[in-house]
Design an enzyme around this catalytic site. Structure first.
Site, short mmCIF file in Angstrom:
data_model
loop_
_atom_site.label_atom_id
_atom_site.label_comp_id
_atom_site.label_asym_id
_atom_site.label_seq_id
_atom_site.Cartn_x
_atom_site.Cartn_y
_atom_site.Cartn_z
N LYS A 58 5.36 0.96 0.89
CA LYS A 58 4.38 0.34 1.80
C LYS A 58 3.18 1.24 2.12
CE LYS A 58 5.20 -3.15 2.22
NZ LYS A 58 5.06 -4.03 1.02
N SER A 90 4.78 -2.07 8.43
CA SER A 90 4.56 -2.84 7.20
C SER A 90 5.92 -3.12 6.53
CB SER A 90 3.64 -2.04 6.27
OG SER A 90 3.64 -2.60 4.99
N TYR A 92 -0.05 -10.08 9.42
CA TYR A 92 0.97 -10.16 10.48
C TYR A 92 0.35 -9.66 11.78
CZ TYR A 92 1.62 -5.66 8.06
OH TYR A 92 1.41 -4.49 7.41
P1 A3P Z 1 0.59 -4.45 3.91
O1 A3P Z 1 0.98 -5.61 3.06
O2 A3P Z 1 1.53 -4.18 4.99
O3 A3P Z 1 -0.82 -4.54 4.37
P2 A3P Z 1 3.12 -0.90 -1.47
O4 A3P Z 1 2.43 -1.39 -2.68
O5 A3P Z 1 3.44 0.54 -1.54
O6 A3P Z 1 4.29 -1.75 -1.12
O7 A3P Z 1 2.13 -1.00 -0.30
C1 A3P Z 1 1.68 -2.22 0.19
C2 A3P Z 1 0.46 -1.91 1.03
O8 A3P Z 1 -0.58 -1.49 0.20
C3 A3P Z 1 -0.05 -3.07 1.77
O9 A3P Z 1 0.61 -3.15 2.98
C4 A3P Z 1 -1.54 -2.76 1.89
O10 A3P Z 1 -1.87 -2.36 3.17
C5 A3P Z 1 -1.72 -1.55 0.98
N1 A3P Z 1 -2.86 -1.63 0.05
C6 A3P Z 1 -3.64 -0.60 -0.24
N2 A3P Z 1 -4.60 -0.97 -1.11
C7 A3P Z 1 -4.41 -2.26 -1.38
C8 A3P Z 1 -5.07 -3.20 -2.22
N3 A3P Z 1 -6.13 -2.84 -2.92
N4 A3P Z 1 -4.61 -4.47 -2.25
C9 A3P Z 1 -3.55 -4.83 -1.49
N5 A3P Z 1 -2.88 -3.96 -0.70
C10 A3P Z 1 -3.28 -2.69 -0.64
#
Ligand code: A3P
Length: 942
Positions: free
Chosen positions: A647, A746, A872
């Protein structure tokens, strides 16, 4: 009658069609005939050829070779003053020599660990002590003496069962504060001190030990040593005999005292000459030829009557082999049996390649008879002993007639032995990638076993040259199981051949792999007199040296020998009979032989922690590379990993890096979608062939290519750093950090979307504030899984304990959201990726998504799925306050770590550590919300 009409013919046919030779002048005349000369020459050549063949046959039968070698076979001779078996030899009071029992109540309060104080981390005795502890699998903590003391107790238990000083003088000269603490610990937990007395200066030969009614003397020359059969310390050690010479020890310290607390464990005999320094002693021109001697104490037990602390003092280090045993016994005694090991040792001797060998070096019939006899003799010393014979049926009857006769005789005695399969033609399994082809080889061998009626020692097999066992060649394991039902094998290659004391076992694909030991005999080690390095080397190994210590330190010993070791002067049987007799003379260890499957069960019951292997990198070990399939390549292993935590934006970084033309990621795992989760979970058991199959094979073009993988749960996985380090020691590790509170929030929402029961049932605040001891199990687990990965500093230190800081790359996750182009450009520089790829043309901020997205060749944007960048509600301020306090110590440690590694402190970390959240819990919702707009530090600047 037909007569040859040709001129000068020597031969004519008679009436019966037989040929006869012409006589008289014809013959004489014929000498001049060129055809005759040619034929004569031909006959001569033929004759020579026949003689050569006859000679060759004579030599190759081996009879000639065996007859001409002056076979002065070594005769087993282990002098031993004490009877080796009950009921033999002179009358002895056996009860007196039963192994001491050290177990006592005090052990209940002690951990089975030693605390080892060394002079420096490189000091030679300290190294030998640590190595011997490792060989015996005794857990220990190493400390450099003179520095601070480690924590000695834990929840009312003593953390150490014995304290060892490489140099006892360092204990004596400890500052009074630390000495007081240590002595108090020893008295309170009834722990003893074991120390070695290094000679103090060349010219000091007699002095008293400060604080003890004990004086020491230095001797540069001792004649022999013997043990005190009455000593209560002796448990493994048995007072076998009087020994000399005394290993590599140059100088001995001996002890003298009148106090009743001191009891001898070992004596040395010193020449009765005036005590003079070593250098002067050397200059005495005419020493008496047979020196009269005096007995001195060289290992001493202090029973603790003087100051309440039992001690064992050694007047010399481990250069004298007997001290290895006394060290084990000393630790057992001083820890009240907490550091005692069983007295049973298991011994299995494999004779590999029983049909494979050069003519002249193979068994002949008398060798076979002797092998049967040697086995009987060994059975009387080692209950259940059987030689375990490995065969490649394809080599059966490939010797001379006499050698083949020996094989027939061996097969006649087949039921005397255990048998196990090699490959049919001794081929190396790693060279065949196809399971069916491997199976075919095995089926041939199996047919041979059936035809010969071999009593198979079911479920055990060995691969020629360890090929395919480790590094693992999956087809071998599969074929073994399908053809033979193999459950056990052994190798000397895991984790590496050297040093032998570190060889371990593992279980893969249902097959138990035992560590295998060598006794110094290989296919080319054939004659005692020609033993590499001299026969003395072999004798030393048997009598207190490497082979002896291997038997002492390994509970389960699987030895590898070869057929030729039992031919010629039958070195194999000599070595094992001598080793077993020596062991029985000098130790109370009981040897037993069990079939391999039983041994494997015993082994993994003893060492369950070894069941899971740690896969090493085959390209880091030359021997491993030699037995690794040519079709496999380390180029198919990743150069860098995105290790998480979850996350933090790992998917975004993963997909953005994948756009780079020189960077390739793994293909998707059908089970875990995009993540392989190799190092962190069950997939690790599938082995490195499985892992590598997800990466593209090396390309033929000369383009540089970088492979990477992302599994976000690597970051906080307990075993992951060690596993990654073993396989990818030079890999770069990328970790992304965002405020740990945000990460937790998250992840909570992620779990809710994935219908995690506890996440749906409990509010975020309830989860994070749950009592880790008393909350319901599901809640407790969720609580830990939510909060643990956010202990950034703690986890980073675990990685940094194995990887240099240059290989660890910390990415600011907030920056990754707000300015991924900058982050990716920086990463390319740090990882030295060529060619440089300008992301500016390939990433674009998409308002609707609220994040950067990829731009494809048609200029269309492609954003990450719904699961990334979720909507959220903002986090409650109470939760944020709680989490900021919760993570405060970790965040402080993280700030220090950033500074130490030379990274700028991310603004979010300063904010997390700032005072405003504590002073003003009413933080504006938009600042802390995890919704789209809150991801941006300054969205307008894009
Ligand atoms: P949220 O969905 O809580 O906002 P991971 O890929 O490690 O699971 O992390 C998910 C998180 O990546 C998302 O958390 C979001 O905040 C973040 N993120 C960073 N760059 C992003 C992008 N370009 N597109 C979508 N999410 C991104």
């Amino acid at each position: 009658m037909s007569t040859s009409t040709s001129r000068g013919s020597l031969i004519s046919d008679d009436v019966n069609g037989r040929r006869r030779v012409a006589k008289g002048h014809h013959i004489f005349h014929s000498f001049l005939n060129p055809i005759f000369v040619f034929r004569l020459l031909l006959a001569f050549l033929l004759l020579s050829l026949v003689s050569i063949l006859a000679l060759g046959y004579y030599v190759s039968t081996g009879r000639h070779y065996y007859a001409t070698i002056p076979l002065s076979r070594p005769v087993v001779n282990v002098p031993c003053a004490w009877p080796q078996t009950r009921g033999q030899g002179p009358m002895w009071d056996y009860g007196k020599y039963l192994p001491a029992v050290h177990e006592g109540k005090a052990q209940l309060r002690l951990d089975p660990r030693a605390l080892l104080f060394v002079t420096t981390t490189h000091s030679s005795l300290g190294k030998s002590l640590a190595e011997w502890l490792v060989a015996n699998r005794i857990r220990y903590k190493l400390e450099v003496a003179g520095k601070s003391l480690p924590v000695l107790t834990n929840e009312g238990k003593g953390k150490f069962g014995v304290i060892i000083f490489e140099n006892f003088y360092q204990y004596l000269h400890m500052d009074s504060w630390h000495r007081g603490i240590l002595d108090k610990y020893c008295r309170e937990y009834q722990v003893g001190v074991l120390g070695f007395l290094a000679p103090q200066g060349e010219n000091v030969f007699s002095s008293s030990l400060p604080g003890f009614p004990l004086s020491v003397e230095l001797y540069s020359h001792v004649l022999r040593a013997e043990l005190n059969p009455e000593s209560r310390v002796l448990r493994i050690t048995r007072p076998g005999d009087v020994v000399s010479p005394l290993g590599t020890v140059q100088k001995w310290v001996t002890f003298r005292s009148n106090h009743s607390t001191y009891k001898p464990v070992e004596w040395v005999h010193v020449p009765l000459e005036p005590l003079i320094p070593f250098d002067q002693a050397k200059s005495i021109s005419d020493p008496p030829p047979v020196p009269r001697s005096e007995q001195k104490i060289s290992v001493l037990l202090d029973e603790g009557q003087y100051d309440g602390i039992p001690r064992i003092l050694f007047g010399a280090g481990l250069g004298f082999w007997l001290h290895h045993l006394l060290l084990l016994d000393g630790m057992s005694y001083l820890s009240h049996g907490r550091l005692s090991d069983s007295l049973t040792r298991y011994l299995l001797v494999d004779i590999d390649d029983i049909f494979v060998g050069k003519s002249g070096f193979r068994l002949i019939p008398p060798d076979v008879l002797e092998l049967v006899e040697a086995q009987r003799r060994l059975q009387s010393l080692v209950p259940g002993f059987r030689f375990n014979l490995g065969f490649s049926g394809g080599f059966h009857h490939r010797g001379t007639p006499y050698e083949d006769e020996a094989e027939d005789l061996l097969l006649y005695y087949k039921d005397e032995f255990w048998w196990f399969p090699h490959m049919w033609t001794h081929m190396q399994p790693h060279s065949v990638d196809n399971i069916t082809a491997l199976e075919a080889h095995m089926v041939f061998n199996k047919q041979f076993a059936v035809e010969q009626g071999l009593p198979m020692n079911g479920s055990y097999a060995i691969a020629p040259h360890h090929s395919g066992v480790y590094p693992v060649h999956e087809p071998l394991y599969e074929a073994w199981k399908s053809v033979w039902g193999v459950e056990v094998t052994a190798t000397e290659e895991y984790p590496h051949l050297r040093p032998p004391r570190l060889r371990r076992g593992f279980i893969h694909n249902g097959i138990k792999v035992l560590p295998r030991q060598t006794c110094g005999l290989y296919t080319h080690t054939n004659l005692y007199e020609e033993f590499p390095g001299g026969k003395e080397k072999l004798e030393e190994s048997i009598r207190g040296g490497e082979l002896f210590l291997t038997l002492v330190s390994n509970r389960v010993n699987v030895f590898m020998t070869h057929m030729s070791n039992y031919a010629l002067d039958r070195l194999g049987s000599y070595v094992f009979e001598s080793a077993v007799q020596f062991l029985r003379c000098w130790t109370n260890l009981r040897l037993e032989t069990r079939p391999p499957l039983q041994l494997a069960d015993i082994y993994f019951d003893l060492y369950p922690e070894e069941q899971d292997p740690i896969w090493g990198n085959p390209c880091q070990d030359k021997r491993h590379l030699e037995i690794w399939s040519k079709n496999k390549s380390c180029e198919r292993l990743p150069n860098f990993l995105i290790i998480g935590p979850q996350k933090t934006g790992t998917t975004a970084l993963y997909s953005f890096l994948s756009i780079h033309p020189a960077i390739s990621s793994n293909r998707d795992s059908p089970e875990t979608f995009e993540e392989l989760q190799f190092f962190s979970g069950k997939n690790y058991q599938k082995g490195i062939d499985w892992y590598m199959s997800f990466f593209p094979p090396p390309a033929n073009d000369n383009e540089t290519r970088y492979l990477f993988e992302k599994s976000a749960n690597y970051f906080d996985g307990t075993l992951v750093p060690q596993r990654v380090h073993a396989l990818l020691p030079s890999a770069h590790l990328i970790t992304i950090l965002i405020p740990p509170s945000k990460r937790a929030y998250s992840w909570y929402h992620h779990q809710r979307v994935h219908n995690d029961k506890a996440a749906l049932e409990f509010s975020f605040h309830e989860v994070i504030t749950a009592n880790p001891r008393h909350a319901p199990r599901a809640l407790r687990e969720l609580h830990n899984r939510i909060l643990q990965p956010g202990m950034y500093a703690h986890h980073l230190e675990r990685w940094l304990a194995l990887f240099p800081p240059q290989q660890l790359h910390l990415v600011d996750g907030e920056r990754l959201k707000s300015d991924p182009i900058l982050v990716l450009n920086q990463l390319q520089t740090e990882l030295k990726i060529r060619p440089f790829f300008d992301y500016a043309n390939h990433l674009k901020y998409v308002d609707q998504k609220g994040f950067y997205c990829q731009v494809d060749s048609l200029n269309k944007t492609k954003c990450l799925g719904q699961g990334k960048g979720r909507n959220y509600p903002p986090m409650e301020s109470a939760s944020l306050k709680f989490l900021r306090e919760y993570y405060q110590p970790e965040n402080t440690a993280l700030e220090k770590l950033f500074k130490r590694l030379g990274y700028p402190i991310p603004s979010w970390l300063e904010e997390e550590l700032g005072t405003e959240s504590q002073n003003n819990p009413q933080i504006p919702a938009e600042e802390i919300s995890n919704n789209v707009s809150s991801h941006w530090e300054n969205p307008g600047s894009q």
